[in-house]
Design an enzyme around this catalytic site. Structure first.
Site, mmCIF file in Angstrom:
data_model
loop_
_atom_site.group_PDB
_atom_site.id
_atom_site.type_symbol
_atom_site.label_atom_id
_atom_site.label_comp_id
_atom_site.label_asym_id
_atom_site.label_seq_id
_atom_site.Cartn_x
_atom_site.Cartn_y
_atom_site.Cartn_z
ATOM 1 N N GLU A 50 38.216 14.025 63.390
ATOM 2 C CA GLU A 50 39.470 13.696 62.684
ATOM 3 C C GLU A 50 39.159 13.123 61.308
ATOM 4 O O GLU A 50 38.254 12.286 61.162
ATOM 5 C CB GLU A 50 40.248 12.669 63.517
ATOM 6 C CG GLU A 50 41.723 12.867 63.503
ATOM 7 C CD GLU A 50 42.136 14.153 64.213
ATOM 8 O OE1 GLU A 50 42.325 15.180 63.510
ATOM 9 O OE2 GLU A 50 42.306 14.123 65.438
ATOM 10 N N HIS A 51 39.914 13.558 60.316
ATOM 11 C CA HIS A 51 39.718 13.149 58.920
ATOM 12 C C HIS A 51 38.307 13.513 58.428
ATOM 13 O O HIS A 51 37.740 12.839 57.578
ATOM 14 C CB HIS A 51 40.013 11.655 58.735
ATOM 15 C CG HIS A 51 41.482 11.357 58.874
ATOM 16 N ND1 HIS A 51 42.374 11.520 57.847
ATOM 17 C CD2 HIS A 51 42.199 10.958 59.947
ATOM 18 C CE1 HIS A 51 43.594 11.209 58.272
ATOM 19 N NE2 HIS A 51 43.513 10.874 59.549
ATOM 20 N N SER A 84 66.076 30.224 60.286
ATOM 21 C CA SER A 84 65.445 29.568 61.423
ATOM 22 C C SER A 84 66.510 29.048 62.369
ATOM 23 O O SER A 84 67.476 28.422 61.938
ATOM 24 C CB SER A 84 64.594 28.394 60.938
ATOM 25 O OG SER A 84 64.252 27.584 62.039
ATOM 26 N N GLY A 140 56.985 16.915 63.934
ATOM 27 C CA GLY A 140 56.751 15.485 63.711
ATOM 28 C C GLY A 140 55.905 14.838 64.783
ATOM 29 O O GLY A 140 55.863 13.614 64.903
ATOM 30 N N SER A 144 50.861 20.049 64.361
ATOM 31 C CA SER A 144 50.729 21.101 63.344
ATOM 32 C C SER A 144 51.832 22.142 63.364
ATOM 33 O O SER A 144 51.581 23.338 63.255
ATOM 34 C CB SER A 144 49.379 21.814 63.468
ATOM 35 O OG SER A 144 48.357 20.977 63.042
ATOM 36 N N SER A 146 53.910 22.589 60.987
ATOM 37 C CA SER A 146 54.003 23.216 59.667
ATOM 38 C C SER A 146 52.913 24.273 59.493
ATOM 39 O O SER A 146 53.180 25.356 58.969
ATOM 40 C CB SER A 146 53.974 22.180 58.539
ATOM 41 O OG SER A 146 52.891 21.304 58.693
ATOM 42 N N ASP A 190 44.031 22.465 60.378
ATOM 43 C CA ASP A 190 45.188 22.928 61.145
ATOM 44 C C ASP A 190 45.371 24.439 60.987
ATOM 45 O O ASP A 190 45.670 25.149 61.952
ATOM 46 C CB ASP A 190 46.456 22.210 60.691
ATOM 47 C CG ASP A 190 46.323 20.699 60.775
ATOM 48 O OD1 ASP A 190 45.452 20.217 61.514
ATOM 49 O OD2 ASP A 190 47.093 20.012 60.078
ATOM 50 N N TYR A 242 47.716 9.164 53.544
ATOM 51 C CA TYR A 242 46.711 10.212 53.751
ATOM 52 C C TYR A 242 45.988 10.506 52.428
ATOM 53 O O TYR A 242 44.761 10.573 52.369
ATOM 54 C CB TYR A 242 47.407 11.455 54.300
ATOM 55 C CG TYR A 242 46.513 12.623 54.639
ATOM 56 C CD1 TYR A 242 46.014 12.794 55.919
ATOM 57 C CD2 TYR A 242 46.200 13.582 53.676
ATOM 58 C CE1 TYR A 242 45.215 13.889 56.243
ATOM 59 C CE2 TYR A 242 45.406 14.677 53.986
ATOM 60 C CZ TYR A 242 44.916 14.829 55.270
ATOM 61 O OH TYR A 242 44.133 15.913 55.591
HETATM 62 C C1 GLA Z 1 46.226 16.388 59.356
HETATM 63 C C2 GLA Z 1 45.775 17.334 58.260
HETATM 64 C C3 GLA Z 1 44.414 17.940 58.601
HETATM 65 C C4 GLA Z 1 43.403 16.862 58.961
HETATM 66 C C5 GLA Z 1 43.992 15.890 59.974
HETATM 67 C C6 GLA Z 1 43.084 14.729 60.243
HETATM 68 O O1 GLA Z 1 46.462 17.082 60.542
HETATM 69 O O2 GLA Z 1 46.721 18.363 58.093
HETATM 70 O O3 GLA Z 1 43.955 18.722 57.527
HETATM 71 O O4 GLA Z 1 42.948 16.191 57.819
HETATM 72 O O5 GLA Z 1 45.243 15.379 59.546
HETATM 73 O O6 GLA Z 1 41.932 15.154 60.884
#
Ligand code: GLA
Length: 401
Positions: A50-51, A84, A140, A144, A146, A190, A242
């Site tokens: 993550e990140h 949609s 939300g 993912s 989006s 994502d 972020y």
């Molecule tokens: C969100 C972002 C991803 C990634 C994660 C954290 O989902 O869209 O690109 O950075 O946060 O891992």
């Protein structure tokens, strides 16, 4: 079965024709004509890593059965019409040639952004299209939704216009739509997950090269379940937090003389931590240890031991909570409660600041874990979490038509 456990609408349990047929029928109702085809792209959970994506690092996501479907018909007059079921009743009418960052509000900026990014890169999509979208990916929830929408539109346009783009190229296009058109500074994980995951497996991703490969993840065969606990705390990646973390990582890499934090070897971490400003050191510690957890997770899965992921998940959560500081009281409570109730490991997944937690549990303890988290939320005065079961599912593709 815990009554709070939602039996989610699960496209994996429908025939592809059934799911596609519903979307194609809706397209016909909206536009009065038949779609050329129906394409789908899934949401994801990230198992670990993550990140790390915007630090050129590693991640290990898997696709969910929940997906976004797009029925589409190619046009030739430059118009882009979007509809949609989920967001509003009306058809959004746009001109491909007039698309520009900031010009499209609301949900339509994601599909419009993909078309803009394709056109901007010189791909011949100027004829436009009619699109109808529906989705089973919760919004939300950090799953993912989006990216699923962007990637479904990307694969649809790729085929409608015969572009022949590779999955990594489509992922870059979808990311550009989100970064430059929708104004969300996300990384690439994502979109790569939605486009490249395969059924029954997680996806090892090298975010620098976009190299990727499947890592078999047989939950059922090992008597395991992966619970997704949506805390229903809304996150918003565009709110600056972020972007601030990204900037902190980039500053740390520059101070260390590196292209990206991915280039800091684990054995050089202690020296780097003493050299960095106090506010940047924990970010670097998270990224370096998290990349190592991804490699370790791949090794454990490849050795046929998915249960051994558990401690890595919990260690990853501690790092996100204490070093990266992107957890929140609700995600911490879900993780602590799940582990205390018998999960092998748990962590927040996605960007953080709310969203969802994943908990890896033996199948025979899964309902107990779910019930314990629901009860703990009630006792803390939080609204009830939504619970799903994640099974590693297929990436984006054409359904039918
Ligand atoms: C969100 C972002 C991803 C990634 C994660 C954290 O989902 O869209 O690109 O950075 O946060 O891992």
């Amino acid at each position: 079965m815990n009554p709070a456990h939602e039996t989610a609408h699960d496209p994996a349990h429908e025939t592809a024709g059934g799911a596609a047929g519903t979307t194609a029928d809706a397209f016909h109702r909206v536009y009065g004509t038949h779609a050329d085809g129906v394409w789908a792209a899934p949401g994801r959970v990230n198992l670990i890593g993550e990140h790390t994506d915007y630090n050129d690092g590693f991640a290990l996501p898997m696709a969910l059965p929940q997906a976004t479907r797009v029925a589409a018909r190619r046009r030739g007059d430059g118009r882009l019409r979007l509809h949609s079921d989920r967001f509003d009743a009306g058809v959004v009418e746009l001109e491909v040639a007039a698309l520009a960052p900031g010009a499209v509000p609301g949900w339509a900026r994601y599909p419009a952004g993909v078309v803009w990014a394709l056109a901007e890169a010189g791909h011949p999509v100027g004829g436009g299209a009619d699109l109808h979208v529906d989705s089973t990916v919760p919004t939300g929830a950090g799953l993912s939704s989006s990216a699923a929408l962007e990637c479904a539109v990307a694969v649809a346009f790729d085929e409608l216009y015969g572009l022949g783009l590779t999955r990594p190229e489509l992922a870059r296009t979808a990311q550009r739509a989100e970064n430059a058109f929708a104004g969300v500074p996300c990384g690439i994980m994502d979109q790569m997950a939605s486009l490249c995951c395969t059924e029954g497996a997680a996806l090892f991703l090298d975010s620098r090269t976009l190299g990727h490969h499947r890592v078999p993840f047989d939950l059922a065969g090992h008597g395991l379940r992966l619970l997704v606990i949506d805390t229903r705390v809304q996150h918003d990646l565009a709110d600056g937090a972020y972007a601030g973390l990204r900037a902190g990582c980039e500053r740390a890499a520059a101070l260390l003389g590196l292209t990206a934090l991915r280039d800091l070897p684990a054995e050089e971490l202690p020296a780097a931590l003493t050299a960095l400003p106090a506010e940047l050191a924990p970010l670097v510690r998270h990224v370096v240890t998290e990349n190592a957890r991804v490699t370790e997770a791949v090794d454990r899965l490849s050795a046929g031991n998915p249960a051994a992921l558990g401690p890595l998940l919990t260690a990853g959560h501690a790092s996100l909570r204490d070093d990266y500081r992107v957890s929140c009281p609700e995600t911490d409570l879900a993780v602590d409660t799940a582990v205390a109730a018998g999960a092998l490991g748990a962590r927040m997944t996605g960007g953080g600041f709310g969203g969802s937690v994943i908990a890896l549990t033996p199948e025979d303890r899964a309902d107990r874990v779910a019930a314990a988290v629901t009860a703990a939320f009630a006792a803390a005065g939080y609204g009830p979490p939504a619970l799903l079961t994640a099974t590693p599912s297929a990436g984006a593709g054409r359904l039918a038509g």
